[in-house]
Write a protein that holds these residues in place. Structure first.
Motif, PDB file in Angstrom:
ATOM      1  N   PRO A   1       1.657   5.764  -7.977  1.00 45.51           N
ATOM      2  CA  PRO A   1       0.289   5.367  -8.363  1.00 45.51           C
ATOM      3  C   PRO A   1       0.209   4.564  -9.659  1.00 45.51           C
ATOM      4  O   PRO A   1      -0.801   3.911  -9.915  1.00 45.51           O
TER       5      PRO A   1
ATOM      6  N   GLU B   1       0.907   4.338  -2.928  1.00 43.65           N
ATOM      7  CA  GLU B   1       0.752   5.781  -2.708  1.00 43.65           C
ATOM      8  C   GLU B   1       1.942   6.552  -3.283  1.00 43.65           C
ATOM      9  O   GLU B   1       1.773   7.639  -3.835  1.00 43.65           O
TER      10      GLU B   1
ATOM     11  N   ASN C   1      -3.269   0.152  -7.485  1.00 40.06           N
ATOM     12  CA  ASN C   1      -4.149   0.926  -6.609  1.00 40.06           C
ATOM     13  C   ASN C   1      -4.084   0.339  -5.205  1.00 40.06           C
ATOM     14  O   ASN C   1      -4.218  -0.873  -5.030  1.00 40.06           O
ATOM     15  N   LYS C   2      -3.892   1.187  -4.206  1.00 37.09           N
ATOM     16  CA  LYS C   2      -3.779   0.663  -2.836  1.00 37.09           C
ATOM     17  C   LYS C   2      -5.059  -0.033  -2.397  1.00 37.09           C
ATOM     18  O   LYS C   2      -5.023  -0.943  -1.554  1.00 37.09           O
TER      19      LYS C   2
ATOM     20  N   ARG D   1       0.828  -1.214   0.000  1.00 37.34           N
ATOM     21  CA  ARG D   1       0.000   0.000   0.000  1.00 37.34           C
ATOM     22  C   ARG D   1       0.858   1.257   0.000  1.00 37.34           C
ATOM     23  O   ARG D   1       0.549   2.238  -0.688  1.00 37.34           O
ATOM     24  N   HIS D   2       1.940   1.244   0.769  1.00 36.12           N
ATOM     25  CA  HIS D   2       2.840   2.402   0.841  1.00 36.12           C
ATOM     26  C   HIS D   2       3.383   2.747  -0.540  1.00 36.12           C
ATOM     27  O   HIS D   2       3.396   3.918  -0.948  1.00 36.12           O
TER      28      HIS D   2
END
Length: 389
Positions: free
Chosen positions: A50, A47, A54-55, A43-44
């Motif tokens: 992009p 961000e 997609n997180k 997820r990091h």
């Protein structure tokens, strides 16, 4: 990317396979990873970058639970990729195999049965090919070849395997090959042997002509030649050729007589860390993420570190995230120091702008468990080129 195909990444870990397949222009519809630190890494970086994924498509859950909940259907996914947890088959594991709850191959195969992708890439440790486990590994391969022949309740795996061999399904089938790949032969500064199962859906062009053997373009003998015959290796690092190691004189004569191999030379740890500042214990390097020195490196039986001018030993996860000897550099004077997280990431092919925002032990675990990024990219790119996509 306009030329993207779609993929689902199972057991995504810290993102090695996902980065490689993304580099090969696959767009990730889901990255499934139950372990919180690894999911945090995914997820990091979503961000930070992009364009990767997609997180919200990072699913922090068991693959079996995700499969029950996902809305993805047949026809939406071109590639299913991942390294089903390998503890049951690792040389360092408990050897429980099919009876081990950590064996996630059944879940991975269920995903293939539901989504029916064009391609499948599964990665695992070479322990799967040992005589004690090779019958079960063959069973995994047979299931991938004929995934519609599903197991029945309470059916023993050997019974299911026998039934698969006899079956002649007319629907979904895959051409499956098995490859033992050493990352050093493909340009990584690491001796890392892994088994890949490659599946191509048989309705695709050229499915049955995928090669049984995939050769790398890098050579151990080319490295030795450049080090001890011409000295070009040392010159490339601005160094004079060191004194020839004990026992190398005869090997040098052999190399000289044979001539330099046509392949490129294996890459070394020294090659991998070019441009990185010397790490300082307890201090984060300025301008380089995840590059902090760790004190206390020491040798112990079977854990003596990796020579600086040779590919690293396999970066492993270890029970607590860091496997000691494989995470150390051994210099010519026999001094030792731990690899930093950034150095380890480079050895696995992660780019410097890919960050690991978790504790060192968890970062090293994610790196050690990862599929080497360039290997994943090479296989995924070759797959789509092979069938003309």
């Amino acid at each position: 990317m306009s030329n993207s195909l779609t993929s689902v990444e199972l057991f995504a870990g810290g993102g090695g396979m996902a980065l490689g397949t993304r580099n090969a222009e696959f767009e990730h519809l889901a990255l499934v990873e139950w372990h919180k630190p690894a999911a945090t890494i995914l997820r990091h970086n979503a961000e930070l970058h992009p364009n990767l994924w997609n997180k919200d498509d990072v699913h922090e859950k068991d693959v079996r639970i995700w499969l029950k909940q996902t809305d993805l259907k047949e026809g939406q996914v071109d590639l299913v990729a991942g390294g089903p947890p390998c503890q049951p088959f690792s040389l360092a594991g408990v050897h429980a195999g099919d009876d081990d709850d950590r064996n996630m191959f059944p879940a991975a195969l269920d995903v293939v049965r539901k989504l029916r992708p064009k391609f499948v890439i599964f990665e695992n440790v070479p322990g799967l090919t040992r005589p004690s486990f090779s019958p079960y590994f063959s069973y995994i391969r047979h299931q991938l070849e004929k995934p519609t022949v599903t197991p029945t309740e309470d059916e023993l795996w050997a019974e299911h395997d026998a039934r698969i061999k006899k079956a002649r399904p007319r629907s979904l089938r895959y051409h499956v090959t098995q490859h033992l790949i050493d990352a050093a032969d493909f340009g990584l500064p690491q001796n890392r042997r892994r088994v890949f199962l490659i599946g191509i859906r048989t309705d695709l062009p050229n499915a049955d002509t995928w090669p049984d053997k995939i050769d790398g373009e890098f050579s151990r003998d080319a490295l030795l030649y450049d080090q001890w015959v011409t000295g070009d290796y040392w010159t490339s690092h601005g160094m004079a050729m060191p004194v020839l190691p004990d026992g190398m004189e005869e090997r040098k004569r052999e190399l000289k007589e044979l001539g330099r191999p046509e392949k490129a030379r294996w890459q070394t740890i020294r090659d991998a860390v070019v441009g990185l500042p010397e790490p300082v214990n307890g201090v984060d390097a300025e301008g380089v993420t995840n590059h902090r020195g760790i004190p206390g490196a020491r040798a112990y039986p079977k854990h003596s570190g990796s020579p600086f001018d040779w590919p690293a030993k396999t970066i492993k996860a270890g029970v607590h995230g860091v496997s000691g000897g494989e995470a150390m550099i051994r210099f010519d004077d026999n001094s030792l120091r731990y690899l930093t997280v950034r150095e380890s990431a480079r050895i696995q092919g992660f780019p410097d702008d890919y960050e690991f925002p978790v504790a060192r032990s968890r970062s090293m675990g994610a790196i050690g468990n990862a599929v080497a990024v360039p290997i994943a990219e090479l296989l995924a790119r070759r797959l789509r080129n092979h069938v003309g996509l």
